[in-house]
Design a protein around this motif. Structure first.
Motif, mmCIF file in Angstrom:
data_model
loop_
_atom_site.group_PDB
_atom_site.id
_atom_site.type_symbol
_atom_site.label_atom_id
_atom_site.label_comp_id
_atom_site.label_asym_id
_atom_site.label_seq_id
_atom_site.Cartn_x
_atom_site.Cartn_y
_atom_site.Cartn_z
ATOM 1 N N TYR A 165 21.413 39.740 41.171
ATOM 2 C CA TYR A 165 22.681 40.460 41.240
ATOM 3 C C TYR A 165 22.596 41.852 40.625
ATOM 4 N N HIS A 166 21.408 42.319 40.291
ATOM 5 C CA HIS A 166 21.260 43.588 39.587
ATOM 6 C C HIS A 166 21.794 44.767 40.392
ATOM 7 N N TYR A 167 21.768 44.692 41.701
ATOM 8 C CA TYR A 167 22.227 45.791 42.563
ATOM 9 C C TYR A 167 23.702 45.650 42.944
ATOM 10 N N TYR A 168 24.372 44.657 42.425
ATOM 11 C CA TYR A 168 25.803 44.483 42.657
ATOM 12 C C TYR A 168 26.563 45.427 41.735
ATOM 13 N N PRO A 169 27.833 45.730 41.906
ATOM 14 C CA PRO A 169 28.730 45.082 42.854
ATOM 15 C C PRO A 169 28.545 45.617 44.269
ATOM 16 N N GLY A 170 29.041 44.833 45.193
ATOM 17 C CA GLY A 170 29.032 45.228 46.592
ATOM 18 C C GLY A 170 30.399 44.997 47.196
ATOM 19 N N VAL A 171 30.664 45.679 48.290
ATOM 20 C CA VAL A 171 31.912 45.500 49.020
ATOM 21 C C VAL A 171 31.663 44.442 50.091
ATOM 22 N N PRO A 172 32.323 43.288 50.001
ATOM 23 C CA PRO A 172 32.096 42.271 51.018
ATOM 24 C C PRO A 172 32.686 42.688 52.369
ATOM 25 N N ALA A 173 31.940 42.398 53.413
ATOM 26 C CA ALA A 173 32.458 42.529 54.779
ATOM 27 C C ALA A 173 32.814 41.123 55.222
ATOM 28 N N VAL A 174 34.039 40.914 55.654
ATOM 29 C CA VAL A 174 34.428 39.602 56.150
ATOM 30 C C VAL A 174 34.065 39.544 57.630
ATOM 31 N N VAL A 175 33.095 38.702 57.936
ATOM 32 C CA VAL A 175 32.617 38.541 59.309
ATOM 33 C C VAL A 175 33.551 37.580 60.030
ATOM 34 N N GLY A 176 34.038 38.013 61.184
ATOM 35 C CA GLY A 176 34.889 37.160 62.018
ATOM 36 C C GLY A 176 34.187 36.875 63.332
ATOM 37 N N ARG A 223 40.876 54.696 49.749
ATOM 38 C CA ARG A 223 41.416 55.420 48.598
ATOM 39 C C ARG A 223 40.810 54.859 47.303
ATOM 40 N N PRO A 224 40.566 55.715 46.312
ATOM 41 C CA PRO A 224 39.998 55.245 45.047
ATOM 42 C C PRO A 224 40.811 54.096 44.445
ATOM 43 N N GLY A 225 40.088 53.086 43.962
ATOM 44 C CA GLY A 225 40.728 51.930 43.342
ATOM 45 C C GLY A 225 41.105 50.837 44.321
ATOM 46 N N LEU A 226 40.937 51.040 45.621
ATOM 47 C CA LEU A 226 41.406 50.096 46.638
ATOM 48 C C LEU A 226 40.436 48.963 46.952
ATOM 49 N N SER A 227 39.169 49.269 47.093
ATOM 50 C CA SER A 227 38.194 48.317 47.627
ATOM 51 C C SER A 227 37.976 47.107 46.731
ATOM 52 N N LEU A 228 37.775 45.978 47.376
ATOM 53 C CA LEU A 228 37.392 44.751 46.692
ATOM 54 C C LEU A 228 35.897 44.826 46.395
ATOM 55 N N LEU A 229 35.531 44.618 45.145
ATOM 56 C CA LEU A 229 34.128 44.581 44.750
ATOM 57 C C LEU A 229 33.746 43.158 44.382
ATOM 58 N N TYR A 230 32.542 42.769 44.761
ATOM 59 C CA TYR A 230 32.029 41.438 44.429
ATOM 60 C C TYR A 230 30.823 41.591 43.514
ATOM 61 N N TYR A 231 30.867 40.899 42.372
ATOM 62 C CA TYR A 231 29.804 40.976 41.376
ATOM 63 C C TYR A 231 28.874 39.773 41.420
ATOM 64 N N GLY A 232 29.163 38.793 42.257
ATOM 65 C CA GLY A 232 28.353 37.582 42.371
ATOM 66 C C GLY A 232 28.972 36.412 41.641
ATOM 67 N N LYS A 233 28.655 35.221 42.137
ATOM 68 C CA LYS A 233 29.104 33.966 41.509
ATOM 69 C C LYS A 233 30.615 33.922 41.272
ATOM 70 N N GLY A 234 31.391 34.373 42.257
ATOM 71 C CA GLY A 234 32.841 34.277 42.185
ATOM 72 C C GLY A 234 33.544 35.323 41.346
ATOM 73 N N LEU A 235 32.835 36.342 40.890
ATOM 74 C CA LEU A 235 33.433 37.391 40.063
ATOM 75 C C LEU A 235 33.780 38.603 40.923
ATOM 76 N N TYR A 236 35.064 38.997 40.895
ATOM 77 C CA TYR A 236 35.558 40.118 41.697
ATOM 78 C C TYR A 236 36.166 41.181 40.806
ATOM 79 N N GLY A 237 36.320 42.363 41.348
ATOM 80 C CA GLY A 237 36.966 43.462 40.651
ATOM 81 C C GLY A 237 37.282 44.557 41.640
ATOM 82 N N HIS A 238 37.617 45.736 41.100
ATOM 83 C CA HIS A 238 37.849 46.895 41.958
ATOM 84 C C HIS A 238 37.446 48.138 41.184
ATOM 85 N N PRO A 239 37.140 49.223 41.919
ATOM 86 C CA PRO A 239 36.695 50.435 41.242
ATOM 87 C C PRO A 239 37.833 51.111 40.492
ATOM 88 N N ALA A 240 37.464 52.004 39.598
ATOM 89 C CA ALA A 240 38.463 52.779 38.890
ATOM 90 C C ALA A 240 39.271 53.604 39.892
#
Length: 178
Positions: free
Chosen positions: A14-25, A155-172
């Motif tokens: 997970y060293h290169y995380y966080p990442g923005v998940p793409a929800v595949v449909g 917009r800044p602060g909007l995107s969902l970030l994923y840090y791995g193992k169920g941990l989420y956040g968002h940018p400043a």
């Protein structure tokens, strides 16, 4: 800083995380499924190519191989619980098509609430280790203009970030150019 030799899978990759998940449909017949993929990337602007990496263990993997088209949607952090749920249950046991969605121009399902989404035609699948990279050509783009800046960026602060193992956040909410 410690160092250790790598012999097999890494204990934490997970060293290169966080990442923005793409929800595949993906939709095959009447079956709709969604799967978050944090291993995703733009591959080319001309032609517009986008890739998502999925494990063959995932239900979505088999559906996508057959359907040959899919969506990739990007969501605000306020949808973290929905994205987490979609990644926590298998479409083999749960009907993820019950999640709020609409069908794009090519008939692919797109999860509602996204600030942007791509409709993709599958070009190629390449195996890399325990995942396959699905490369799609972008054939349509959906944008929620009120959530994007003048250049089409979230917009800044909007995107969902994923840090791995169920941990989420968002940018400043403050963004800057150094």
């Amino acid at each position: 800083m410690k160092v250790y030799p790598v012999e097999g899978p890494l204990p934490a990759f997970y060293h290169y995380y966080p990442g923005v998940p793409a929800v595949v449909g993906v939709r095959l017949g009447g079956r709709v499924n969604f799967c978050p993929a944090v291993w995703n990337t733009g591959l080319s602007a001309d032609p517009p190519l986008f890739g998502v990496s999925l494990s063959p263990k995932r239900f979505t993997h088999g559906l996508l191989l057959e359907a040959r088209r899919f969506s990739a949607s990007f969501h605000p952090y306020t949808q973290a619980a929905l994205v987490q749920w979609l990644g926590s249950v298998s479409g083999r046991e749960v009907d993820k098509g019950q999640a709020p969605h609409f069908l794009g121009q090519t008939g692919v399902p797109i999860l509602e609430g996204a600030y942007a989404a791509y409709e993709l035609a599958l070009l190629e699948v390449c195996s890399f280790g325990d995942h396959d990279l699905f490369v799609g050509r972008v054939v349509a783009v959906w944008e929620e203009e009120a959530l994007l800046d003048e250049r089409g960026r979230p917009r800044p602060g909007l995107s969902l970030l994923y840090y791995g193992k169920g941990l989420y956040g968002h940018p400043a909410e403050e963004a800057f150019t150094p």
